[in-house]
Motif scaffolding. Structure first.
Motif, PDB file in Angstrom:
ATOM      1  N   THR A   1      -9.027  13.552  -5.466  1.00 56.22           N
ATOM      2  CA  THR A   1      -9.507  12.851  -6.662  1.00 56.22           C
ATOM      3  C   THR A   1      -9.368  11.347  -6.504  1.00 56.22           C
ATOM      4  N   GLN A   2      -8.669  10.942  -5.445  1.00 55.30           N
ATOM      5  CA  GLN A   2      -8.449   9.511  -5.191  1.00 55.30           C
ATOM      6  C   GLN A   2      -8.162   9.321  -3.705  1.00 55.30           C
ATOM      7  N   THR A   3      -8.457   8.133  -3.214  1.00 55.17           N
ATOM      8  CA  THR A   3      -8.179   7.857  -1.798  1.00 55.17           C
ATOM      9  C   THR A   3      -6.707   7.529  -1.574  1.00 55.17           C
ATOM     10  N   SER A   4      -5.907   7.511  -2.644  1.00 54.00           N
ATOM     11  CA  SER A   4      -4.481   7.167  -2.503  1.00 54.00           C
ATOM     12  C   SER A   4      -3.752   8.111  -1.552  1.00 54.00           C
ATOM     13  N   SER A   5      -4.278   9.317  -1.356  1.00 57.18           N
ATOM     14  CA  SER A   5      -3.676  10.261  -0.406  1.00 57.18           C
ATOM     15  C   SER A   5      -3.562   9.655   0.995  1.00 57.18           C
ATOM     16  N   VAL A   6      -4.461   8.754   1.330  1.00 57.20           N
ATOM     17  CA  VAL A   6      -4.430   8.155   2.669  1.00 57.20           C
ATOM     18  C   VAL A   6      -3.217   7.236   2.840  1.00 57.20           C
ATOM     19  N   GLN A   7      -2.713   6.706   1.716  1.00 64.27           N
ATOM     20  CA  GLN A   7      -1.465   5.915   1.774  1.00 64.27           C
ATOM     21  C   GLN A   7      -0.367   6.748   2.427  1.00 64.27           C
ATOM     22  N   ILE A   8      -0.196   7.965   1.895  1.00 67.19           N
ATOM     23  CA  ILE A   8       0.869   8.845   2.382  1.00 67.19           C
ATOM     24  C   ILE A   8       0.652   9.194   3.853  1.00 67.19           C
TER      25      ILE A   8
ATOM     26  N   HIS B   1      -0.079   1.883 -16.025  1.00 71.89           N
ATOM     27  CA  HIS B   1       0.860   2.789 -15.379  1.00 71.89           C
ATOM     28  C   HIS B   1       0.165   3.634 -14.321  1.00 71.89           C
ATOM     29  N   PHE B   2       0.674   3.595 -13.133  1.00 73.67           N
ATOM     30  CA  PHE B   2       0.328   4.578 -12.105  1.00 73.67           C
ATOM     31  C   PHE B   2       1.654   5.118 -11.585  1.00 73.67           C
ATOM     32  N   PRO B   3       1.746   6.411 -11.314  1.00 74.87           N
ATOM     33  CA  PRO B   3       3.035   6.991 -10.904  1.00 74.87           C
ATOM     34  C   PRO B   3       3.543   6.439  -9.573  1.00 74.87           C
ATOM     35  N   TYR B   4       2.620   5.945  -8.735  1.00 75.07           N
ATOM     36  CA  TYR B   4       3.009   5.565  -7.373  1.00 75.07           C
ATOM     37  C   TYR B   4       3.217   4.070  -7.205  1.00 75.07           C
ATOM     38  N   THR B   5       3.063   3.301  -8.276  1.00 76.77           N
ATOM     39  CA  THR B   5       3.351   1.864  -8.195  1.00 76.77           C
ATOM     40  C   THR B   5       4.213   1.439  -9.375  1.00 76.77           C
TER      41      THR B   5
ATOM     42  N   LEU C   1     -10.354  -2.542 -10.487  1.00 77.79           N
ATOM     43  CA  LEU C   1      -9.473  -1.755  -9.624  1.00 77.79           C
ATOM     44  C   LEU C   1      -8.108  -1.529 -10.252  1.00 77.79           C
ATOM     45  N   GLY C   2      -7.379  -0.579  -9.642  1.00 75.60           N
ATOM     46  CA  GLY C   2      -5.991  -0.335 -10.009  1.00 75.60           C
ATOM     47  C   GLY C   2      -5.101  -0.794  -8.864  1.00 75.60           C
ATOM     48  N   SER C   3      -3.884  -1.214  -9.198  1.00 77.88           N
ATOM     49  CA  SER C   3      -3.035  -1.751  -8.140  1.00 77.88           C
ATOM     50  C   SER C   3      -1.579  -1.774  -8.573  1.00 77.88           C
ATOM     51  N   GLY C   4      -0.710  -2.172  -7.672  1.00 76.90           N
ATOM     52  CA  GLY C   4       0.699  -2.309  -8.032  1.00 76.90           C
ATOM     53  C   GLY C   4       1.588  -2.429  -6.809  1.00 76.90           C
TER      54      GLY C   4
ATOM     55  N   PHE D   1       2.471  -3.278  -1.371  1.00 74.86           N
ATOM     56  CA  PHE D   1       1.571  -3.157  -2.521  1.00 74.86           C
ATOM     57  C   PHE D   1       0.392  -2.267  -2.145  1.00 74.86           C
ATOM     58  N   ALA D   2      -0.264  -1.769  -3.184  1.00 71.69           N
ATOM     59  CA  ALA D   2      -1.402  -0.873  -2.955  1.00 71.69           C
ATOM     60  C   ALA D   2      -2.453  -1.148  -4.014  1.00 71.69           C
ATOM     61  N   PHE D   3      -3.661  -0.782  -3.684  1.00 66.17           N
ATOM     62  CA  PHE D   3      -4.739  -0.931  -4.669  1.00 66.17           C
ATOM     63  C   PHE D   3      -5.839   0.075  -4.385  1.00 66.17           C
ATOM     64  N   GLY D   4      -6.625   0.384  -5.428  1.00 66.05           N
ATOM     65  CA  GLY D   4      -7.758   1.291  -5.274  1.00 66.05           C
ATOM     66  C   GLY D   4      -8.966   0.695  -5.986  1.00 66.05           C
ATOM     67  N   ILE D   5     -10.006   0.441  -5.190  1.00 63.95           N
ATOM     68  CA  ILE D   5     -11.191  -0.240  -5.724  1.00 63.95           C
ATOM     69  C   ILE D   5     -12.325   0.769  -5.889  1.00 63.95           C
TER      70      ILE D   5
ATOM     71  N   HIS E   1     -17.049   6.839  -4.934  1.00 62.46           N
ATOM     72  CA  HIS E   1     -16.390   6.248  -3.771  1.00 62.46           C
ATOM     73  C   HIS E   1     -15.303   5.254  -4.177  1.00 62.46           C
ATOM     74  N   GLN E   2     -14.219   5.313  -3.436  1.00 63.21           N
ATOM     75  CA  GLN E   2     -13.155   4.344  -3.641  1.00 63.21           C
ATOM     76  C   GLN E   2     -12.817   3.688  -2.311  1.00 63.21           C
ATOM     77  N   CYS E   3     -12.119   2.550  -2.423  1.00 68.51           N
ATOM     78  CA  CYS E   3     -11.528   1.983  -1.218  1.00 68.51           C
ATOM     79  C   CYS E   3     -10.063   1.707  -1.511  1.00 68.51           C
ATOM     80  N   GLU E   4      -9.219   2.429  -0.791  1.00 67.43           N
ATOM     81  CA  GLU E   4      -7.777   2.282  -0.967  1.00 67.43           C
ATOM     82  C   GLU E   4      -7.268   1.138  -0.096  1.00 67.43           C
ATOM     83  N   GLY E   5      -6.239   0.484  -0.548  1.00 69.23           N
ATOM     84  CA  GLY E   5      -5.596  -0.539   0.283  1.00 69.23           C
ATOM     85  C   GLY E   5      -4.087  -0.348   0.252  1.00 69.23           C
TER      86      GLY E   5
ATOM     87  N   TYR F   1     -13.616  13.064  -5.603  1.00 69.44           N
ATOM     88  CA  TYR F   1     -14.288  14.083  -6.431  1.00 69.44           C
ATOM     89  C   TYR F   1     -13.539  14.330  -7.744  1.00 69.44           C
ATOM     90  N   ARG F   2     -14.279  14.318  -8.833  1.00 72.19           N
ATOM     91  CA  ARG F   2     -13.694  14.714 -10.128  1.00 72.19           C
ATOM     92  C   ARG F   2     -14.760  15.436 -10.932  1.00 72.19           C
ATOM     93  N   PRO F   3     -14.358  16.479 -11.673  1.00 72.56           N
ATOM     94  CA  PRO F   3     -15.372  17.261 -12.406  1.00 72.56           C
ATOM     95  C   PRO F   3     -15.889  16.540 -13.655  1.00 72.56           C
TER      96      PRO F   3
END
Ligand code: DAH
Length: 340
Positions: A170-177, A250-254, A284-287, A307-311, A210-214, A196-198
């Motif tokens: 549902t997000q590219t944040s998985s690539v962070q891990i 609020h994001f749980p991972y930042t 974008l979201g970030s933290g 730090f991380a962000f999702g665009i 599409h997102q771009c994770e950083g 992907y989200r329903p």
């Protein structure tokens, strides 16, 4: 008698050769006349019956006949070959005056243009571009990103589960891990890709987008680094006049987390239909990466921070090109796509 036969052979052969128009019959005629079992040879074998005076005369005549037949055959062969070459040249002729075939060259898709710009900007800041799987495990999309069971983002209504533990990310944040598990700091990556989200399809929603994770992990990384990085990114993309607004979120991972708005590049912040008269557009979201996420990946939060962000890529493309309906990006209508 032999004399007449020789004359007859010469005349008949000459007549046949004259009307021949293929090399195969010509070759057959040559064998038939001049070959070891040929007609001329057969006649010459009768020379023994001749008188001593006649023999040299007839011998001479036979040689003449042979020579003349050979000449006729050779001339004909040459003529046939020339005719064939002529015919081939005609058949294979290229008309250089004919107009060429114009092949239409495609254009880059607006999402790819935006993505290529994004990659260039971040590569310029020393980032590496990495890829991650779209079919993903829940531990990478949620658990290790500090997103517990029961978090609304994990609800089946917000996700495409494949099994209990696998889903379309549902997000590219998985690539962070995945990156932190594989590489040691310092880390500086972006990871663009499909998510992907329903969501029901409408002008601003699509079940695939599409997102771009950083992600940056190093010693002494602070929220200030995040701000400076995103500011540099936004200015590279939209010009030096663009302003950024960090809104607490609020994001749980930042922790802390922020959503980032850019001043509307159409009206410069005054308010217009593009920004819905707000002057700002959410980008974008970030933290700052949550210490627990670092611990989950075996990175000591006392030594490292990040730090991380999702665009959202669609958002950027739509804003940049003033596209008011997201569906246009996926319909592959050449009339739309050829404008970019
Ligand atoms: N994953 C978030 C989303 O899909 C975006 C995001 C927010 C990514 C904060 C991050 C982050 O890396 O730190 O909306």
């Amino acid at each position: 008698m032999i004399r007449e036969q020789l004359q007859k052979i010469r005349e008949q052969a000459a007549a046949q050769i004259a009307v021949m128009n293929d090399t195969k019959s010509l070759e057959e005629l040559r064998v038939r006349m001049l070959g070891k079992k040929g007609e001329l040879t057969a006649i010459l074998k009768q020379m023994g019956q001749l008188s001593a005076e006649e023999r040299p005369v007839i011998g001479q005549l036979a040689n003449d006949v042979r020579a003349s037949l050979e000449a006729d055959i050779n001339n004909k062969a040459a003529a046939l070959k020339a005719a064939m070459t002529e015919q081939r040249l005609k058949a294979e002729a290229v008309d250089v005056t004919m107009p060429g075939k114009v092949r239409r060259v495609g254009t880059r898709h607006p999402l790819n243009i935006v993505l290529d710009d994004l990659k260039a900007i971040f590569r310029g800041m020393g980032y590496t571009v990495v890829d991650g799987p779209e079919v993903e495990e829940t531990k990478y999309v949620f658990d290790m990103l500090n997103t517990d069971e029961g978090h609304p983002a994990r609800e089946p209504s917000d996700t495409f589960y494949i099994t209990e533990n696998t889903l379309l990310r549902t997000q590219t944040s998985s690539v962070q891990i995945r990156t932190m598990l594989k590489e040691k700091p310092p880390i500086a990556i972006i990871s663009p890709g499909r998510v992907y989200r329903p969501d029901a399809v409408d002008g601003t929603h699509s079940p695939i987008f599409h997102q771009c994770e950083g992600l940056v992990i190093d010693k002494n990384i602070t929220f200030g680094d995040l701000k400076g990085t995103l500011e540099n990114f936004a200015k590279s993309l939209y010009g030096n006049d663009v302003k950024l607004r960090f809104r607490p979120h609020h994001f749980p991972y930042t922790e802390p987390s922020a959503e980032v708005d850019l001043s509307c590049f159409k009206c410069g912040g005054k308010g217009c239909p593009l920004c819905k008269y707000e002057g700002w557009i959410e980008m974008l979201g970030s933290g700052v990466v949550h210490p627990q996420v670092l611990i989950n990946c075996g990175i000591d939060p006392n030594e490292y921070s990040g730090f991380a962000f999702g665009i959202g890529l669609e958002r950027i493309a739509m804003m940049r090109y003033n596209i008011d309906d997201m569906r246009l990006l996926y319909e592959n209508d050449a009339r739309f796509l050829s404008q970019f």
